[in-house]
Scaffold this motif. Structure first.
Motif, PDB file in Angstrom:
ATOM      1  N   ILE A  73      -4.639  36.307  41.442  1.00 49.41           N
ATOM      2  CA  ILE A  73      -4.826  34.894  41.764  1.00 49.41           C
ATOM      3  C   ILE A  73      -3.469  34.219  41.976  1.00 49.41           C
ATOM      4  O   ILE A  73      -3.282  33.478  42.947  1.00 49.41           O
ATOM      5  CB  ILE A  73      -5.638  34.190  40.659  1.00 49.41           C
ATOM      6  CG1 ILE A  73      -7.078  34.707  40.685  1.00 49.41           C
ATOM      7  CG2 ILE A  73      -5.584  32.677  40.809  1.00 49.41           C
ATOM      8  CD1 ILE A  73      -7.901  34.329  39.473  1.00 49.41           C
ATOM      9  N   VAL A  79      -4.296  30.071  46.932  1.00 45.69           N
ATOM     10  CA  VAL A  79      -4.535  29.513  45.597  1.00 45.69           C
ATOM     11  C   VAL A  79      -4.092  28.057  45.515  1.00 45.69           C
ATOM     12  O   VAL A  79      -4.764  27.231  44.886  1.00 45.69           O
ATOM     13  CB  VAL A  79      -3.903  30.383  44.482  1.00 45.69           C
ATOM     14  CG1 VAL A  79      -2.385  30.326  44.514  1.00 45.69           C
ATOM     15  CG2 VAL A  79      -4.442  29.975  43.123  1.00 45.69           C
ATOM     16  N   ARG A  83      -6.470  24.860  44.437  1.00 46.70           N
ATOM     17  CA  ARG A  83      -6.106  23.956  43.335  1.00 46.70           C
ATOM     18  C   ARG A  83      -6.013  22.513  43.817  1.00 46.70           C
ATOM     19  O   ARG A  83      -6.499  21.589  43.155  1.00 46.70           O
ATOM     20  CB  ARG A  83      -4.777  24.394  42.722  1.00 46.70           C
ATOM     21  CG  ARG A  83      -4.895  25.658  41.890  1.00 46.70           C
ATOM     22  CD  ARG A  83      -3.545  26.097  41.368  1.00 46.70           C
ATOM     23  NE  ARG A  83      -3.670  27.240  40.488  1.00 46.70           N
ATOM     24  CZ  ARG A  83      -2.794  28.222  40.430  1.00 46.70           C
ATOM     25  NH1 ARG A  83      -1.705  28.206  41.186  1.00 46.70           N
ATOM     26  NH2 ARG A  83      -2.982  29.232  39.599  1.00 46.70           N
ATOM     27  N   ILE A  89     -10.313  27.316  38.698  1.00 50.24           N
ATOM     28  CA  ILE A  89     -10.205  28.758  38.929  1.00 50.24           C
ATOM     29  C   ILE A  89     -10.233  29.461  37.578  1.00 50.24           C
ATOM     30  O   ILE A  89      -9.390  29.192  36.711  1.00 50.24           O
ATOM     31  CB  ILE A  89      -8.902  29.105  39.673  1.00 50.24           C
ATOM     32  CG1 ILE A  89      -8.822  28.351  40.999  1.00 50.24           C
ATOM     33  CG2 ILE A  89      -8.796  30.615  39.891  1.00 50.24           C
ATOM     34  CD1 ILE A  89      -7.448  28.403  41.651  1.00 50.24           C
ATOM     35  N   CYS A 110      -7.173  29.565  35.237  1.00 53.92           N
ATOM     36  CA  CYS A 110      -6.010  29.719  36.129  1.00 53.92           C
ATOM     37  C   CYS A 110      -5.868  28.534  37.071  1.00 53.92           C
ATOM     38  O   CYS A 110      -5.173  28.626  38.080  1.00 53.92           O
ATOM     39  CB  CYS A 110      -6.155  31.003  36.950  1.00 53.92           C
ATOM     40  SG  CYS A 110      -6.260  32.501  35.980  1.00 53.92           S
ATOM     41  N   SER A 111      -6.518  27.435  36.734  1.00 52.42           N
ATOM     42  CA  SER A 111      -6.524  26.248  37.608  1.00 52.42           C
ATOM     43  C   SER A 111      -5.138  25.666  37.793  1.00 52.42           C
ATOM     44  O   SER A 111      -4.270  25.818  36.977  1.00 52.42           O
ATOM     45  CB  SER A 111      -7.443  25.176  37.046  1.00 52.42           C
ATOM     46  OG  SER A 111      -8.764  25.682  36.910  1.00 52.42           O
TER      47      SER A 111
END
Length: 111
Positions: A73, A79, A83, A89, A110-111
């Motif tokens: 990611i 990505v 975001r 994420i 994982c944002s």
């Protein structure tokens, strides 16, 4: 009953949590004599989930592969755009709990 895949486990988990969730990973057939491949949404998404006020894109895997998916990611070309769009994420790393013998997710944001 056959074993469930990480994607199936994630779909069940999210739906139980009130999300509308669908698989967005695509399976691409291989040429004769080769194996099929998969293509993830935006390069890393297996499942898209929504509920009021929230949109999530989830990469599903086993717990042992979760760190590799976090790196995937981080390295994904799109990505930043995901975001910036406000889409959360997550990585769901699944393992079977030894005591309860139930599948449990390790959820990494994982944002």
């Amino acid at each position: 009953m056959a074993a469930m895949t990480p994607t199936q486990l994630t779909l069940r988990y999210l739906r139980a949590g009130g999300y509308v969730a669908e698989k967005v990973e695509q399976r691409i057939p291989g040429r004769p004599g080769t194996r099929p491949t998969t293509r993830d949404l935006f390069g890393f998404g297996d499942v898209l989930a929504i509920r009021p006020g929230e949109v999530l894109l989830i990469q599903t895997t086993t717990s042992g592969n979760a760190a590799a998916r976090v790196r995937k990611i981080a390295d994904a070309e799109l990505v930043g755009a995901v975001r910036e769009a406000g889409i959360g994420i997550h990585v769901h790393g699944w393992r079977k709990d030894k005591a309860t013998r139930r599948w449990v997710p390790r959820i990494i944001d994982c944002s």
